[in-house]
Every structure is written in structure tokens, then in C-alpha cells.
Design a protein around this motif. Structure first.
Motif, PDB file in Angstrom:
ATOM      1  N   ALA A 167       7.562  19.114   5.392  1.00 16.99           N
ATOM      2  CA  ALA A 167       6.214  18.921   4.672  1.00 16.99           C
ATOM      3  C   ALA A 167       4.972  17.930   5.348  1.00 16.99           C
ATOM      4  O   ALA A 167       4.525  17.527   5.352  1.00 16.99           O
ATOM      5  N   ILE A 168       6.391  17.154   4.383  1.00 17.30           N
ATOM      6  CA  ILE A 168       5.713  15.518   4.669  1.00 17.30           C
ATOM      7  C   ILE A 168       6.126  14.621   5.865  1.00 17.30           C
ATOM      8  O   ILE A 168       4.770  14.569   6.151  1.00 17.30           O
ATOM      9  N   LEU A 169       6.468  15.228   6.559  1.00 20.78           N
ATOM     10  CA  LEU A 169       6.970  14.605   7.271  1.00 20.78           C
ATOM     11  C   LEU A 169       6.081  15.288   8.679  1.00 20.78           C
ATOM     12  O   LEU A 169       5.352  14.731   9.847  1.00 20.78           O
ATOM     13  N   ASP A 170       6.235  15.940   8.469  1.00 19.26           N
ATOM     14  CA  ASP A 170       5.236  17.315   9.397  1.00 19.26           C
ATOM     15  C   ASP A 170       3.020  17.046   9.200  1.00 19.26           C
ATOM     16  O   ASP A 170       2.485  16.213  10.147  1.00 19.26           O
ATOM     17  N   GLY A 171       2.662  16.369   7.648  1.00 17.32           N
ATOM     18  CA  GLY A 171       1.781  15.532   7.778  1.00 17.32           C
ATOM     19  C   GLY A 171       1.699  13.967   8.618  1.00 17.32           C
ATOM     20  O   GLY A 171       0.672  13.841   8.988  1.00 17.32           O
ATOM     21  N   ILE A 172       2.610  13.419   8.014  1.00 21.21           N
ATOM     22  CA  ILE A 172       2.572  12.422   8.611  1.00 21.21           C
ATOM     23  C   ILE A 172       2.309  11.928  10.529  1.00 21.21           C
ATOM     24  O   ILE A 172       2.067  11.582  10.974  1.00 21.21           O
ATOM     25  N   PRO A 196       1.134  -1.458   0.243  1.00 23.95           N
ATOM     26  CA  PRO A 196      -0.007   0.162  -0.123  1.00 23.95           C
ATOM     27  C   PRO A 196       0.698   1.493   0.273  1.00 23.95           C
ATOM     28  O   PRO A 196       2.098   1.163   0.064  1.00 23.95           O
ATOM     29  N   GLN A 197      -0.014   2.423   0.539  1.00 20.42           N
ATOM     30  CA  GLN A 197       0.969   3.300   0.199  1.00 20.42           C
ATOM     31  C   GLN A 197       0.580   4.672   0.760  1.00 20.42           C
ATOM     32  O   GLN A 197      -1.447   4.478   1.073  1.00 20.42           O
ATOM     33  N   THR A 198       1.212   5.642   1.991  1.00 19.00           N
ATOM     34  CA  THR A 198       0.189   6.406   2.616  1.00 19.00           C
ATOM     35  C   THR A 198       0.298   8.092   1.941  1.00 19.00           C
ATOM     36  O   THR A 198       1.219   7.757   1.601  1.00 19.00           O
ATOM     37  N   VAL A 199      -0.709   8.238   2.122  1.00 19.52           N
ATOM     38  CA  VAL A 199      -2.157   9.663   0.994  1.00 19.52           C
ATOM     39  C   VAL A 199      -1.417  10.980   2.302  1.00 19.52           C
ATOM     40  O   VAL A 199      -2.526  10.873   3.018  1.00 19.52           O
ATOM     41  N   VAL A 200      -0.880  11.869   2.464  1.00 15.29           N
ATOM     42  CA  VAL A 200      -0.369  12.871   3.429  1.00 15.29           C
ATOM     43  C   VAL A 200      -0.519  14.332   2.788  1.00 15.29           C
ATOM     44  O   VAL A 200      -0.313  14.608   1.606  1.00 15.29           O
ATOM     45  N   LEU A 201      -1.700  14.574   3.368  1.00 17.58           N
ATOM     46  CA  LEU A 201      -1.732  16.411   3.405  1.00 17.58           C
ATOM     47  C   LEU A 201      -0.601  17.538   3.981  1.00 17.58           C
ATOM     48  O   LEU A 201      -0.389  16.955   5.080  1.00 17.58           O
ATOM     49  N   ALA A 202      -0.134  17.916   3.101  1.00 22.36           N
ATOM     50  CA  ALA A 202       0.809  18.669   3.272  1.00 22.36           C
ATOM     51  C   ALA A 202       1.381  19.473   2.508  1.00 22.36           C
ATOM     52  O   ALA A 202       0.950  19.652   1.723  1.00 22.36           O
ATOM     53  N   GLY A 225      -7.355  13.979  11.030  1.00 21.97           N
ATOM     54  CA  GLY A 225      -6.235  13.670  12.174  1.00 21.97           C
ATOM     55  C   GLY A 225      -6.259  14.696  12.591  1.00 21.97           C
ATOM     56  O   GLY A 225      -5.498  15.418  13.602  1.00 21.97           O
ATOM     57  N   GLU A 226      -7.148  15.206  12.179  1.00 21.43           N
ATOM     58  CA  GLU A 226      -8.077  16.537  13.302  1.00 21.43           C
ATOM     59  C   GLU A 226      -8.996  16.825  14.242  1.00 21.43           C
ATOM     60  O   GLU A 226      -9.329  15.225  14.344  1.00 21.43           O
TER      61      GLU A 226
END
Length: 512
Positions: free
Chosen positions: A379-384, A366-372, A414-415
Motif C-alpha cells: 500500500a505504501i509503494l502504491d501511494g508513492i 525531511p519525510q514523505t507523507v503518503v496517502l495509503a 496526485g489526482e
């Protein structure tokens, strides 16, 4: 060429360190003086008994004037009774700076993937670090992964090549930014293996497969080595962010270091009882990365996670093709979510990655889909870290998951939707690309709403009304049709939670 043979039994070894991950040192291999050109070879044999320490170190006395060091090894694999583990022996090397925990002298590790390796100033076998072969005591590191009842008999051949060293090569690392779309959803695979550990694909091949899978970012995660970091610059591009990391493969579980600084090495030579894991988890974060326990309920030897989740920034719930241990990981993670609500403490986001090594492993499944905020490492690490993400089996599956309350209040994955306990809340899931799948809305009380199956187009919308008093959080699962039996079908996708009601917004990282 000189070919000396030395047999070293258990009585010839001396204890180096104590504890569960104790290490022994075997009798040394000595090269008395530098040869005038040419090369010299020494061979050593020994047997490791059942119950050997996790690591055995073979000292090699290296004189001045060495251009290249080569190591080859083999070991016996006798037949064993049914249900008994046979022999498996890993290998690596440390230079004259020593074998101390932390890896100052680390020069490479190939585990059980290779039977020989070399290193010199300008190049090295994949998994090993190029650099000068300096005078001093080097150590070949042996890791007896499993030992048969008859013991593990091995043979190691060391060759030194003399001469002027080749010019050193400065490493070039991939950029930390790609051409993104601003604040958007970005797809990535953070657990991949190339031929720089036990994978069979080159970085270029992985890059091509990542692009074909619709990925925006990947993370390198070779077993116990950072030697591949300098070999991904040509793979990165405006359309693909390449982050650097490591899969830290201990004897009590694996942890993926995601997005660390280039050249960061994370040691793996400890067990849970040694109380050393926290030191290296903190090192990962100091290097800008995330601490992500991998496949925590996998059944392979040494794969099951035993360090606890107090240091985790996220957890890899879905690893490769979905299997029973992933289902256990998903249930265990959901239990941790419920406990975080009950105890008023930080929660740990979930991830999914392919752990692809070779054909037919599918990169991005699979894949992780991140809001960044953008397609950058930070930015990607912040979203994860914040849990603004969902996991999908492929780029064909697209989700939009929100919760709305009165007065225009709304929250995404995540919110937290900050409304009163009795306020009405509408949860809405939009699905694209999941034909005949069933939607399940899961809360701290369990599955409270089920809908579907979705039409053959794979597209649909599901709404559910609740209150924070009834559901402290809600997350979505999109499941394939169930086979015969009590378990639900495998997921096409699942989300991190949306929290409902008033409370502190803390991830595991934010709570530290």
C-alpha cells in the motif's frame, strides 16, 4: 603463519571486460593447500595509475577446509595540488561463483567505510553476507573512487582460517505489514544508512529515532549491499513498518531501490554510457520495489544523476538539510511536470528523505507523507508510485491540499480534477505547524499565487480560484522566510501536483 609479498604493476594485469566500467584483474593470491588447523596469511601490494578502470579484481585461490576469510587493506594518500582529487579506494568481495554483472557471486561491499572485514558461515562484518567459504577462485573487488596524480599504492592482506565451518544461520526478515489506521496519511523516510554500509548507527538506534520523529515506515538503503536485510526484524513492530532496499551507488549517480523483496541485490558496476542501468531498474520493479533516483543534482563525485528519468518511479527532490542542489532538483522536477503536460505523457512523483548516516543527521528530516490504504509495503509503494504524497521537514507540519469543481467534483494530491477547461476550480491548502511561512501555489506557468506569512501558530488556510485553461496542474509549497538574496526560503513542505482538466492519468510507472 605465512606472509608472502607480491608486487603487481599495471603490466601484470589483464583486461576482463570492456566499456566505461571496465575491470582489471591483478595477479592472484594463492593458498596452495588446506592447512591442518590454524591459519595462513598472504599480503599483496600494487599501484593503480590515474585513469584506472572503475573496478580491479584480485583473485584469491581458496582451498577446501576454510572456515573463515579475513581481509584487511590500506593505501597511500599523498599530498596533491589544490583542486586535485586525492586517493580514495573502496573494497568488497565476490566468492567462487564469479564477478559477473548481476552479482551471483556477491558476498559484500563496504566501500571506503572499513579497513578490514571477515565472513564465515554464521556471521560476517556488517555489509558482508555470512555463508560457507567454499573452495575456488574468490575475488577481492577494489574500486578506485579517485586516484591521485602519483597513483594509488595499496596493500591487501588476506587471511584464511581453517577448520570446520560454524552452523549456517537462516535469515529472518521484517514483516511486510504493521498495524495501520486503514486508509490514512503515513509518514516515512526511505533513504537511511546504518553500520551495514557507511552509517554509524545500529538498526535499533535508527528505529528509535524513526519512532521519535513520528514516522510510520522506513526503508533500508545501504550502499551497494543487501547484507543488512536480515538485521531489521527486531526493529519493526506494530507501530513501524520496515521496508528493505538498497542505494545503488554507480559512478554516474545514485538510485534508491525502495521496498524490494528481502534478499534482493542490485548491481552498481556500470556507467550511463554502458547502457546497463535499465536492466537493473527493471530488476528492482520485478522484486516489487520502486526506482527512485537520489539527490540528482548533488555535487559530490559520482552523485550527479546522468541516466535520465525514463525508468524512474519517483525522484528524490529533497535530500537531508535543504541546500542549493535541492532547489535545483525541485526546479528541474517542476520542469519535467510541465513537459509531461505538454507532451501528454506520464509524470514522475517527488519524494524527500533524510539520507541520515550519523549524528547530527536527523532521521525523518525531511519525510514523505503518503496517502495509503494501510500500513503495508504494497500500500505504501502504491501511494508513492501514484504521487499521493507530500514532503515535510518534520511530523509537526501537516498539509491538506485539494481542488474542487462544480457538481461535487474534487481531487487530492496526485489526482486529476476532471472538469472542462473553462470550469471554475477552487484550490484549498490547509497548513498546520509552519509558523511565519509563505505559501506559494505553483503551476505549469510558474508561481501564480502567493500568500502569507502564516501566523505564529503556524496554522492557516489559503484558497485560490483558477481554471484548467489557466493552470494545467497546481502544487503547493510552504516556504520559510527568505534570507537575503533572490532565492526563496527553504521549504517546510511541498506537495505533488493536482492535475486540472480532462486528460490521461498516468504516472511514470503506469505509462510503461
Amino acid at each position: 603463519m605465512c606472509d608472502d609479498h607480491h608486487d603487481h604493476g599495471p603490466g601484470r594485469r589483464a583486461l576482463l571486460v570492456s566499456g566505461a566500467a571496465a575491470a582489471l584483474t591483478s595477479g592472484s593470491v594463492t593458498f596452495a593447500s588446506a592447512a591442518d588447523g590454524g591459519q595462513e596469511t598472504r599480503t599483496v601490494r600494487g599501484t593503480l595509475p590515474p585513469g584506472s578502470p572503475d573496478f580491479v579484481y584480485l583473485p584469491v585461490e581458496v582451498p577446501a577446509g576454510v572456515r573463515e576469510i579475513r581481509v584487511a587493506y590500506s593505501y597511500e594518500r599523498p599530498a596533491v595540488p589544490a583542486g586535485t582529487q586525492g586517493n580514495a579506494l573502496d573494497i568488497g568481495i565476490f566468492d567462487e561463483r564469479g564477478t559477473g554483472l548481476g552479482g551471483k557471486g556477491f558476498r559484500g561491499w563496504s566501500g571506503g567505510a572499513r579497513r578490514e572485514f571477515f565472513l564465515r558461515a554464521d556471521t560476517a562484518t556488517p555489509g558482508y553476507l555470512p555463508g560457507p567459504v567454499r573452495e575456488g577462485t574468490w575475488h577481492i573487488a577494489l574500486g578506485p573512487y579517485t586516484v591521485a596524480p602519483q597513483g594509488l599504492s595499496y596493500e591487501i592482506t588476506v587471511t584464511l582460517v581453517y577448520g570446520e565451518p560454524a552452523p549456517a544461520v537462516s535469515p529472518v526478515y521484517p514483516p511486510e505489514r504493521a498495524k495501520g489506521r486503514g486508509r490514512a496519511w503515513y509518514r516515512g523516510d526511505c533513504h537511511l544508512h546504518s553500520w551495514y554500509s557507511d552509517g554509524r548507527r545500529t538498526p535499533a538506534e535508527i528505529g528509535a529515532l524513526a519512532r521519535a520523529a513520528g514516522l510510520d515506515f522506513i526503508n533500508t538503503s545501504e550502499h551497494n549491499t543487501h547484507a543488512g536485510h536480515a538485521h531489521w526484524a527486531d526493529v519493526a513492530g506494530d507501530d513501524l513498518l520496515v521496508m528493505l532496499g538498497e542505494e545503488v551507488t554507480t559512478r554516474n549517480g545514485h538510485v534508491v531501490a525502495v521496498g524490494t523483496d528481502p534478499g534482493t541485490f542490485v548491481d552498481w558496476r556500470y556507467r550511463a554510457r554502458d547502457n546497463r542501468y535499465g536492466r537493473f531498474a527493471r530488476q528492482i520493479r520485478r522484486a516489487g520495489g520502486l526506482v527512485v533516483p537520489a539527490h540528482p543534482h548533488a555535487t559530490c563525485i559520482g552523485c550527479n544523476w546522468k541516466f535520465g528519468f525514463g525508468e524512474a518511479d519517483a525522484v528524490e527532490v529533497w535530500n537531508g538539510p535543504y541546500t542549493a542542489d535541492d532547489e535545483v532538483s525541485l526546479a528541474d522536477w517542476d520542469g519535467m511536470l510541465a513537459a509531461s503536460v505538454r507532451d501528454g505523457r506520464g509524470w514522475i512523483p517527488a519524494m524527500g528523505s533524510s539520507d541520515a548516516h550519523r549524528d547530527p543527521d536527523v532521521v525523518g528530516r525531511p519525510q514523505t507523507v503518503v496517502l495509503a490504504d494501510d500500513l503495508t509495503r504494497e500500500a505504501i509503494l502504491d501511494g508513492i508510485r501514484a504521487g499521493r504524497s507530500y514532503v515535510a521537514e518534520s511530523s509537526s507540519v501537516v498539509l491538506s491540499f485539494t481542488a474542487a469543481g462544480g457538481r461535487g467534483r474534487h481531487a487530492g494530491i496526485g489526482e486529476r480534477l476532471d472538469v472542462a477547461a473553462d470550469a471554475p476550480v477552487t484550490v484549498r491548502l490547509e497548513v498546520v505547524g509552519a509558523p511565519r511561512c509563505v505559501v506559494r501555489l505553483v503551476t505549469d506557468q510558474g508561481v501564480l499565487h502567493t500568500a502569507g506569512p502564516l501566523p505564529e501558530s503556524g496554522d492557516g488556510v489559503v484558497e485560490w480560484r483558477t481554471t484548467p485553461a489557466y493552470a494545467a496542474y497546481v502544487r503547493a509549497e510552504v516556504r520559510h522566510e527568505a534570507p537575503a538574496g533572490p532565492l526563496p526560503g527553504p521549504p517546510a513542505a511541498f506537495t505533488n501536483p493536482i492535475f486540472l482538466g480532462r486528460g490521461a492519468d498516468r504516472t511514470a510507472a503506469g505509462a510503461r
